[in-house]
Design a protein around this motif. Structure first.
Motif, short mmCIF file in Angstrom:
data_model
loop_
_atom_site.label_atom_id
_atom_site.label_comp_id
_atom_site.label_asym_id
_atom_site.label_seq_id
_atom_site.Cartn_x
_atom_site.Cartn_y
_atom_site.Cartn_z
N GLY A 103 -12.76 -56.36 34.74
CA GLY A 103 -12.87 -54.93 34.48
C GLY A 103 -13.53 -54.12 35.58
O GLY A 103 -13.97 -52.99 35.34
N TYR A 104 -13.59 -54.67 36.79
CA TYR A 104 -14.16 -53.93 37.91
C TYR A 104 -13.10 -53.02 38.52
O TYR A 104 -11.91 -53.35 38.53
CB TYR A 104 -14.69 -54.86 38.99
N SER A 105 -13.51 -51.89 39.05
CA SER A 105 -12.58 -50.99 39.72
C SER A 105 -12.08 -51.65 41.00
O SER A 105 -12.87 -52.28 41.73
CB SER A 105 -13.27 -49.67 40.08
N PRO A 106 -10.81 -51.54 41.31
CA PRO A 106 -10.29 -52.16 42.53
C PRO A 106 -10.88 -51.52 43.78
O PRO A 106 -11.24 -50.34 43.77
CB PRO A 106 -8.78 -51.90 42.44
N ILE A 107 -10.99 -52.29 44.82
CA ILE A 107 -11.46 -51.76 46.09
C ILE A 107 -10.26 -51.29 46.90
O ILE A 107 -9.13 -51.72 46.68
CB ILE A 107 -12.26 -52.81 46.90
N THR A 108 -10.48 -50.38 47.82
CA THR A 108 -9.41 -49.90 48.70
C THR A 108 -9.23 -50.88 49.85
O THR A 108 -10.12 -51.70 50.15
CB THR A 108 -9.73 -48.52 49.26
N PHE A 109 -8.09 -50.77 50.53
CA PHE A 109 -7.85 -51.65 51.66
C PHE A 109 -8.86 -51.39 52.77
O PHE A 109 -9.30 -52.32 53.45
CB PHE A 109 -6.43 -51.47 52.19
N ASP A 110 -9.27 -50.13 52.94
CA ASP A 110 -10.27 -49.82 53.96
C ASP A 110 -11.62 -50.46 53.63
O ASP A 110 -12.33 -50.93 54.52
CB ASP A 110 -10.44 -48.30 54.10
#
Length: 207
Positions: free
Chosen positions: A35-42
């Motif tokens: 349930g963690y928010s996804p990280i961006t590619f950057d």
């Protein structure tokens, strides 16, 4: 982008798996499980490979259970198999026909996981002149002394290192070894350095 590459009249190591992009997919899949928010590619690119994996997890997901999330990440392997950039065995044979030999030099461990990646890349293991992992290097990359085992094996050989990172370039410059940047990894092009989009470009020059 497992690892790093050396190519020359005596030596070749390559970047032939999309490991960096693969890792990004796996970490967000693992994060979703909890349930963690996804990280961006950057966010991924700015951290991965610069710190230990455990430190990266703490940066990306401050409240996570590192051990549990790391285990979940490993379990994503079957869902996101590595994708080869090319069949490196084809390139390896063409290089060998021209007297160019191949080997592996990496800060990763010289273990089963490494050899699984090499086999997926199509590397002809029996024709490698050497595989040097973290355990085999007198000093870790980017210390230029990491190149000493290769220089000792081929003291008069012409060596060219293929890698994606600025630290690879710095190591080669200090170690007096030619460097070509492969842009299939995580970093942008280095100024005033010869670069190729990926390792397949060599096939275009080796009919």
């Amino acid at each position: 982008d497992m690892t790093s590459s050396l190519v020359g009249s005596e030596m070749c190591i390559r970047d032939s798996l999309y490991t960096f992009q693969n890792g990004f997919l796996k970490i967000n899949a693992a994060a979703q499980e909890y349930g963690y928010s996804p990280i961006t590619f950057d966010e991924y690119r700015s951290c991965y490979g610069r710190y230990s994996f455990e430190e990266c997890l703490r940066i990306w997901f401050p409240s996570c259970n590192v051990e549990r999330l790391s285990r979940c990440y490993s379990e994503q392997k079957s869902k996101f198999p590595y994708k080869p950039i090319c069949d490196f065995g084809v390139l390896q044979k063409k290089l060998m026909d021209r007297g160019i030999q191949c080997g592996i030099l990496t800060n990763g461990h010289n273990n089963k996981k490494l050899f699984e990646k090499l086999l997926l890349s199509g590397v002809i293991l029996s024709d490698l002149i050497g595989v040097w992992g973290k355990e085999d290097l007198p000093f870790p990359k980017p210390d230029s002394r990491a190149l000493l085992p290769v220089k000792k094996l081929y003291p008069s050989g012409k060596l060219v290192y293929f890698g994606d990172a600025v630290t690879d370039y710095q190591m080669c410059r200090e170690g007096n070894i030619a460097f070509v940047q492969v842009l299939s990894g995580k970093e942008s092009a280095i100024s005033n350095v010869i670069s190729i989009r990926d390792i397949t470009i060599l096939l275009e020059y080796l009919p």
